[in-house]
Design a protein around this motif. Structure first.
Motif, mmCIF file in Angstrom:
data_model
loop_
_atom_site.group_PDB
_atom_site.id
_atom_site.type_symbol
_atom_site.label_atom_id
_atom_site.label_comp_id
_atom_site.label_asym_id
_atom_site.label_seq_id
_atom_site.Cartn_x
_atom_site.Cartn_y
_atom_site.Cartn_z
ATOM 1 N N PRO A 141 42.230 54.306 -18.501
ATOM 2 C CA PRO A 141 42.186 54.920 -17.163
ATOM 3 C C PRO A 141 43.581 55.218 -16.641
ATOM 4 C CG PRO A 141 41.676 52.568 -17.056
ATOM 5 C CD PRO A 141 41.712 52.920 -18.507
ATOM 6 N N GLU A 142 43.703 56.330 -15.941
ATOM 7 C CA GLU A 142 44.968 56.722 -15.313
ATOM 8 C C GLU A 142 44.962 56.218 -13.880
ATOM 9 O OE1 GLU A 142 48.716 58.706 -14.734
ATOM 10 O OE2 GLU A 142 47.607 57.894 -16.451
ATOM 11 N N ASN A 143 45.856 55.279 -13.579
ATOM 12 C CA ASN A 143 45.871 54.641 -12.268
ATOM 13 C C ASN A 143 46.954 55.233 -11.364
ATOM 14 O OD1 ASN A 143 43.873 52.746 -13.107
ATOM 15 N ND2 ASN A 143 45.464 51.540 -14.122
ATOM 16 N N GLY A 144 46.725 55.157 -10.058
ATOM 17 C CA GLY A 144 47.751 55.454 -9.067
ATOM 18 C C GLY A 144 48.090 56.901 -8.865
ATOM 19 N N ALA A 145 47.230 57.815 -9.292
ATOM 20 C CA ALA A 145 47.527 59.244 -9.119
ATOM 21 C C ALA A 145 47.158 59.715 -7.712
ATOM 22 C CB ALA A 145 46.769 60.063 -10.156
ATOM 23 N N GLN A 146 47.772 60.820 -7.285
ATOM 24 C CA GLN A 146 47.380 61.514 -6.058
ATOM 25 C C GLN A 146 46.504 62.700 -6.464
ATOM 26 O OE1 GLN A 146 50.787 62.448 -3.497
ATOM 27 N NE2 GLN A 146 51.984 60.918 -4.615
ATOM 28 N N VAL A 147 45.273 62.714 -5.975
ATOM 29 C CA VAL A 147 44.306 63.727 -6.385
ATOM 30 C C VAL A 147 43.809 64.460 -5.142
ATOM 31 C CG1 VAL A 147 42.114 64.157 -7.547
ATOM 32 C CG2 VAL A 147 43.618 62.330 -8.372
ATOM 33 N N SER A 148 43.839 65.786 -5.186
ATOM 34 C CA SER A 148 43.399 66.583 -4.034
ATOM 35 C C SER A 148 42.770 67.876 -4.513
ATOM 36 C CB SER A 148 44.578 66.923 -3.106
ATOM 37 O OG SER A 148 45.221 65.765 -2.630
ATOM 38 N N ARG B 289 43.184 70.537 2.751
ATOM 39 C CA ARG B 289 43.254 69.613 1.630
ATOM 40 C C ARG B 289 42.147 68.557 1.735
ATOM 41 N NH1 ARG B 289 47.476 67.962 -1.879
ATOM 42 N NH2 ARG B 289 48.786 69.562 -0.896
ATOM 43 N N ILE B 290 41.476 68.316 0.627
ATOM 44 C CA ILE B 290 40.504 67.231 0.520
ATOM 45 C C ILE B 290 41.088 66.199 -0.437
ATOM 46 C CG2 ILE B 290 38.154 66.582 -0.143
ATOM 47 C CD1 ILE B 290 37.356 69.507 0.341
ATOM 48 N N ASP B 291 41.382 65.010 0.083
ATOM 49 C CA ASP B 291 42.030 63.972 -0.719
ATOM 50 C C ASP B 291 41.006 63.051 -1.361
ATOM 51 O OD1 ASP B 291 44.641 64.829 -0.153
ATOM 52 O OD2 ASP B 291 44.635 63.753 1.760
ATOM 53 N N PHE B 292 41.379 62.534 -2.537
ATOM 54 C CA PHE B 292 40.563 61.588 -3.288
ATOM 55 C C PHE B 292 41.318 60.259 -3.378
ATOM 56 C CE2 PHE B 292 38.870 65.600 -4.298
ATOM 57 C CZ PHE B 292 37.638 65.470 -4.912
ATOM 58 N N SER B 293 40.591 59.150 -3.356
ATOM 59 C CA SER B 293 41.192 57.821 -3.475
ATOM 60 C C SER B 293 40.625 57.131 -4.710
ATOM 61 C CB SER B 293 40.898 56.975 -2.231
ATOM 62 O OG SER B 293 41.422 57.578 -1.069
ATOM 63 N N GLU B 294 41.451 56.305 -5.338
ATOM 64 C CA GLU B 294 41.020 55.593 -6.545
ATOM 65 C C GLU B 294 40.129 54.419 -6.144
ATOM 66 O OE1 GLU B 294 42.932 54.066 -10.771
ATOM 67 O OE2 GLU B 294 44.223 54.271 -9.004
ATOM 68 N N MET B 295 38.859 54.493 -6.518
ATOM 69 C CA MET B 295 37.896 53.456 -6.168
ATOM 70 C C MET B 295 37.816 52.375 -7.247
ATOM 71 S SD MET B 295 37.072 54.416 -3.242
ATOM 72 C CE MET B 295 37.067 55.862 -2.193
#
Length: 436
Positions: A72-79, A87-93
């Motif tokens: 898994p790729e952790n700690g990325a900023q995803v939008s 902008r619609i932001d995503f958070s790592e769950m």
């Protein structure tokens, strides 16, 4: 198909595509030769629909051919960003899975771009994608048919209607749920399992009444294949009688009551091309002997790094779903049911193995078991192989005839799943389930 399965397929296909690009796929190659090239490549599974749900994107890194799970790729900023800059932001769950903080429904007629910035500052950006128009599944049906292999069964068929003109492209997934009836329910279950030879009772197994039978369960499977349909080349722009699933008549899932939820994703021609290639690659008998040329290109690129390798696709789709139920008798009345999920033989494992021999310990403290293994009955119970079926009426006669307990079986047993259906499903009735 689960996220892990999708990523695994993507990783293998990326490996194939890269090898084809580097070597033309004209000769055998050694896996270790490409390890350095593959190391650290980002894999992106970004399938976003117009459903009003929490959307999720999966990120992972390439793994070695000796490993079995993606990293898994952790700690990325995803939008996701639309053409107005919203902008619609995503958070790592959970590790590698990035979700919106609340339900999000994308807007028809707008275009969106995926942006990912990893912890090392590398920026990945997708091509702009527009959300296709809404196309509803108008009918989901089951029909008795003979397939191309001359096997009789049930075909699950989809119809849809598009009020707009033009060619349409669809990807399908399904979740099937079915009733499981254990063929050998029993009101008794194992109670005391005693492996202490020094407690005065020797090895001991007893049974007691169950609180309730566990003979009705519900199993669930999800589609694993890439299922695509298109109206390209057709006179109409709608799908008619498209087969998303074929169930052979001897498939246990249709033995009693069966339900299937079909999910339709309406996407564009570019997404269709990508998933068509992915389907072709993933169905190859051996990716190491495949002779396709060229890589499998997605619509995501690296913006600010010399590491130009990335695998993935940003898919936007409109979504529709439909569910149906049927019973086996609806199509095969008065016919024998398909075979159960396991062979329900009756066994008689001994409590003490043949040749069992026990002597008092030299110091008088306890006993020593000489030259024998453990109890076939107890070992089978502890490992989940056996369920109680009945008392063995020949038990006492065997002991009297053989002059000892070695090889004597006090109980008859069945494979656990033949008595307890929880081996194959859950006793919890699904919320959507109906018997009508």
């Amino acid at each position: 198909m689960s996220a892990s399965q999708r990523i695994k397929i993507a990783m293998w296909i990326f490996t194939l595509g890269l090898c084809c690009g580097l070597a033309g796929c004209i000769e055998e190659f050694e896996a270790e030769d490409i390890t350095d090239v593959l190391e650290g490549t980002l894999v992106i599974d970004a399938r976003i629909s117009d459903q009003n749900i929490r959307q999720t994107i999966f990120l992972s890194r390439t793994f070695s051919l000796q490993d079995s799970e993606p990293l898994p790729e952790n700690g990325a900023q995803v939008s996701i960003i639309n053409e107005t800059g919203t902008r619609i932001d995503f958070s790592e769950m959970v590790p590698g899975a990035y979700s919106t903080n609340s339900a999000v429904a994308l807007e028809q007629g707008r275009s969106y771009t995926l942006e990912i910035i990893t912890v090392d500052g590398v920026r990945y950006i997708s091509d702009e994608a527009a959300l296709p128009n809404k196309v509803e599944i108008t009918n989901l049906s089951a029909e008795k048919r003979i397939n191309g292999f001359e096997k009789e069964g049930i075909a699950i068929l989809v119809d849809n209607t598009d009020r707009f003109s033009g060619q349409n492209y669809y990807r399908y997934e399904y979740e099937e749920t079915y009733k499981i009836l254990a063929p050998d329910p029993n009101p008794f279950d194992w109670d005391e399992i005693d492996y202490d030879i020094n407690d005065g009772d020797g090895w001991e197994v007893t049974v007691a009444a169950r609180d309730k039978l566990v003979n009705i369960c519900y199993g669930t499977n999800s589609s694993k294949d890439i299922i695509l349909a298109s109206t390209a080349g057709l006179n109409a722009n709608s799908v008619d009688d498209f087969e998303v699933r074929f169930l052979h008549s001897d498939t246990y899932a249709i033995s009693h009551r069966y339900s299937i939820l079909v999910k339709q994703y309406h996407h564009d021609v570019n997404a269709n091309s990508f998933f068509s290639l992915l389907k072709d690659f993933s169905s190859a008998e051996s990716i190491f002997s495949n002779v396709q040329t060229g890589g499998l290109e997605g619509n995501i690129t690296v913006q600010n790094s010399g590491k130009s390798l990335v695998f993935g696709y940003f898919e936007l789709s409109s979504y529709s779903e439909k569910r149906l139920f049927f019973d086996y008798d609806d199509f095969f009345p008065n016919e024998p049911l398909p075979p159960y999920l396991t062979n329900c033989f009756t066994g008689a494992p001994p409590l003490y193995p043949e040749g069992f021999h026990i002597t008092p310990a030299p110091d008088g403290d306890g006993f020593i078991i000489d030259g024998t293994n453990g109890s076939p009955l107890i070992d089978g119970i502890l490992t989940g192989l056996y369920a109680y079926h009945a008392d063995n009426e020949d038990y006492e006669d065997y002991i009297a005839r053989e002059g000892g307990v070695g090889g004597a079986a006090p109980f008859l047993v069945k494979p656990l799943g033949c008595v307890d259906c929880r081996e194959f499903g859950s006793t919890v009735v699904p919320e959507f389930w109906t018997e009508e």
